[in-house]
Write an enzyme that holds these catalytic residues in place. Sequence first.
Site, short mmCIF file in Angstrom:
data_model
loop_
_atom_site.label_atom_id
_atom_site.label_comp_id
_atom_site.label_asym_id
_atom_site.label_seq_id
_atom_site.Cartn_x
_atom_site.Cartn_y
_atom_site.Cartn_z
N LYS A 69 -6.69 -13.58 -4.82
CA LYS A 69 -6.48 -12.13 -4.96
C LYS A 69 -7.62 -11.58 -5.80
CE LYS A 69 -3.54 -8.82 -3.99
NZ LYS A 69 -2.68 -8.63 -2.81
N ASP A 87 -5.33 -3.99 -0.27
CA ASP A 87 -4.07 -3.93 -1.03
C ASP A 87 -4.01 -2.50 -1.56
OD1 ASP A 87 -1.83 -5.81 -2.23
OD2 ASP A 87 -2.47 -4.60 -3.93
P1 NDP Z 1 -1.37 1.81 -0.86
O1 NDP Z 1 -2.45 2.04 -1.85
O2 NDP Z 1 -1.64 2.14 0.56
O3 NDP Z 1 -0.05 2.60 -1.29
C1 NDP Z 1 0.57 2.36 -2.51
C2 NDP Z 1 1.72 3.32 -2.67
O4 NDP Z 1 2.48 2.94 -3.81
C3 NDP Z 1 1.26 4.75 -2.91
O5 NDP Z 1 2.22 5.64 -2.40
C4 NDP Z 1 1.20 4.80 -4.44
O6 NDP Z 1 1.34 6.10 -4.96
C5 NDP Z 1 2.40 3.98 -4.80
N1 NDP Z 1 2.18 3.38 -6.13
C6 NDP Z 1 1.19 2.54 -6.49
N2 NDP Z 1 1.27 2.22 -7.79
C7 NDP Z 1 2.34 2.91 -8.24
C8 NDP Z 1 2.96 3.00 -9.50
N3 NDP Z 1 2.47 2.34 -10.57
N4 NDP Z 1 4.06 3.77 -9.60
C9 NDP Z 1 4.56 4.43 -8.52
N5 NDP Z 1 4.01 4.38 -7.29
C10 NDP Z 1 2.93 3.64 -7.17
O7 NDP Z 1 -0.95 0.27 -1.03
P2 NDP Z 1 -0.16 -0.65 -0.01
O8 NDP Z 1 0.84 0.15 0.77
O9 NDP Z 1 -1.15 -1.46 0.71
O10 NDP Z 1 0.60 -1.64 -1.01
C11 NDP Z 1 1.91 -1.38 -1.51
C12 NDP Z 1 2.54 -2.67 -2.00
O11 NDP Z 1 2.59 -3.63 -0.93
C13 NDP Z 1 1.78 -3.39 -3.13
O12 NDP Z 1 2.70 -4.05 -3.97
C14 NDP Z 1 0.95 -4.42 -2.37
O13 NDP Z 1 0.59 -5.53 -3.19
C15 NDP Z 1 1.97 -4.84 -1.30
N6 NDP Z 1 1.40 -5.50 -0.15
C16 NDP Z 1 0.46 -4.87 0.62
C17 NDP Z 1 -0.05 -5.50 1.74
C18 NDP Z 1 -1.00 -4.83 2.67
O14 NDP Z 1 -1.26 -5.40 3.74
N7 NDP Z 1 -1.52 -3.65 2.36
C19 NDP Z 1 0.34 -6.88 2.07
C20 NDP Z 1 1.42 -7.41 1.25
C21 NDP Z 1 1.89 -6.73 0.18
P3 NDP Z 1 0.06 6.82 -5.63
O15 NDP Z 1 -0.78 7.24 -4.48
O16 NDP Z 1 0.63 7.94 -6.40
O17 NDP Z 1 -0.60 5.79 -6.50
#
Ligand code: NDP
Length: 450
Positions: free
Chosen positions: A125, A165
Site C-alpha cells: 500500500k 484508493d
Molecule cells: P474516494 O476518494 O473515491 O471516495 C472516498 C469517499 O469517502 C468520499 O466521499 C470522501 O468524502 C469520503 N471520506 C474519505 N475520508 C473521509 C473521512 N475521514 N470522513 C468522512 N468521509 C470521508 O475513495 P474510494 O471510494 O476509492 O475509497 C473508499 C474506501 O474504500 C476506502 O476505505 C478505501 O480504502 C476502500 N477501498 C477502495 C478500493 C478501490 O478500488 N477504490 C478498493 C478496496 C477498498 P470527501 O470527498 O469529503 O473526502
Amino acid sequence: MGYVREVCDYLARTSPAQAEFYQAAQEVLMSLRPLMEKYPKYQEHKIIERIVEPERQILFRVNWTDDKGEIHINKGYRIEFNSALGPYKGGLRFHPSVNAGVIKFLGFEQIFKNSLTGLQIGGGKGGSDFDPKGKSDNEIMRFCQAFMSELYRHIGATTDVPAGDIGVGGREIGYLFGMYKKLANSYEGVLTGKSLLWGGSLARTEATGYGAVYFAKYMLEDRGETLKGKRCVVSGSGNVSIYTIEKLYQLGALPITCSDSNGMIYDEDGIDLALLKELKETKRVRLNEYTKSRPNAKYTPVSGYKEGTNGVWSIPCFAAFPSATQNELNAQDAKTLLANGCICVSEGANMPSTPEAVDIFVENKIAYGPGKAANAGGVATSQLEMQQNASMTNWTFEEVDAKLAQIMKNIYTNASATAAEFGDPTNLVMGANIAGFRKVADAMIEQGLV
Ligand code: NDP
C-alpha cells in the site's frame, strides 16, 4: 493466548504511534487463535512475528509547486508488506490523514485480502498526506509527477503494482502512469485502474462497489434472503459508494443515502445515481449541491449528526454498506443499525467498523462481511487487468463482471467454510482472517526464511 498480547506490545514498542495498524493487527491475530492452537507449525516458524513486519518500507519526500509558484512538501509512502503470493499489490491513497500507521494498516489488511481472492498477488500500500481537495488539474498533475519521480524506481509489473484508493482515481492514475513511462522508458502494466484507452480493464472502476454488493447477495442467499426491494444505506460518495449504489439498483434494491466528509444525503425515493455521478465524477463538487436538483432529498451537515455518531447509520435500513473510510461506524452506530432492523453489513471501505462495532455484528450473528473479504473485488479485478495486459487481450465488460461475481462467491464460500471448520459458521471475520492468513503462511513456510 499470550502471544497476541506479546506481539501487540512489541508493535507498540517498536513502531510507536500507529494506532490504526495495531487495531488491524490485533483483530487479525485474535481471530487466528483457533488456527494457531490446531497447527503448531505456524508458531514454530514464527509466522506471526514475521508477517507483522513489512518486507520493505519506503518513505520519501515529495516537492511540488502550486499554480502560484509556491513550494509545497509532502510525505510519500510505499509499504511493500508481503510478497509470498505474488508481486506487491495495493492502492495509493492521497488524503491529509495519511501517515505511516494508516498506510501500514492498509498494507497489512491487503495481504490477507489479496490472498482471499485466490489470485497470485502479494500485499502492499502507499500514498501521501497530500490533499487533492481544491487543487487545480495542473496542481494534481505536478504532484503526481513529483510523487512518481521517486516511486518509479521501486515498482514494476512483476515487482509492485500500485492502484487507486481514496483521492486517487482515473485522472491521478493517468498522470502517475505517464511519468512512470517517461522515467522507466518502458510501457508496462505497472499500475492498475488505467484508462480504457491505454491498457485499463472494463469493470475495474466499478469492481469494488459491485463486489461489495455481490458479497452481500451471497451472504443473504445463504440465509434465504435477497436485496430485492430492500432499503439500503451507503456512506461516502466516491468510487466505491457510487458503484455500490449502481449495483444495488441493478439487483432491485433501493439505496437511500450517501455522504462525504461534510455531511450526508437522505433521498427517500432512492439516490439519483446520474446526478451523483455528475456531481462527483464530472464536476467534482461537494455533496450539498445534490439538493439543488433534488429538493425533496434531505442534506444533513456533520454538525447535525447526533453526537458521537455517523448520521448515515441512523437511517432505518435492511442492509448497510460502509464505503468511505476507516472507523466511520462505531458501537453506538452498530446498535442503532440493529435496533432499526438492519440484518446485513457489507464493507466496501477498509476497516470502517470499530472493533466494538465488529463485536456487536458478530455477537448478533447478522450477515457481516468484513472489508478484507467484501471489498476484495477491486484488487481482484486489478489482477484481471494485469492478466489482460500480460496476454495483450481485452475482455468484455460482461466477461469481467462475471469473473468478479465468481471471485466474490469463492471468497464468501471460502470464508464461511473456514468459519464453520473452526466452529463458528456465521463469523466471517474469523473465517476471512484464517483463510487469508493460512495460504500466505503456508507459502512463507514453503519459500524458506527470506
Ligand atoms: P474516494 O476518494 O473515491 O471516495 C472516498 C469517499 O469517502 C468520499 O466521499 C470522501 O468524502 C469520503 N471520506 C474519505 N475520508 C473521509 C473521512 N475521514 N470522513 C468522512 N468521509 C470521508 O475513495 P474510494 O471510494 O476509492 O475509497 C473508499 C474506501 O474504500 C476506502 O476505505 C478505501 O480504502 C476502500 N477501498 C477502495 C478500493 C478501490 O478500488 N477504490 C478498493 C478496496 C477498498 P470527501 O470527498 O469529503 O473526502
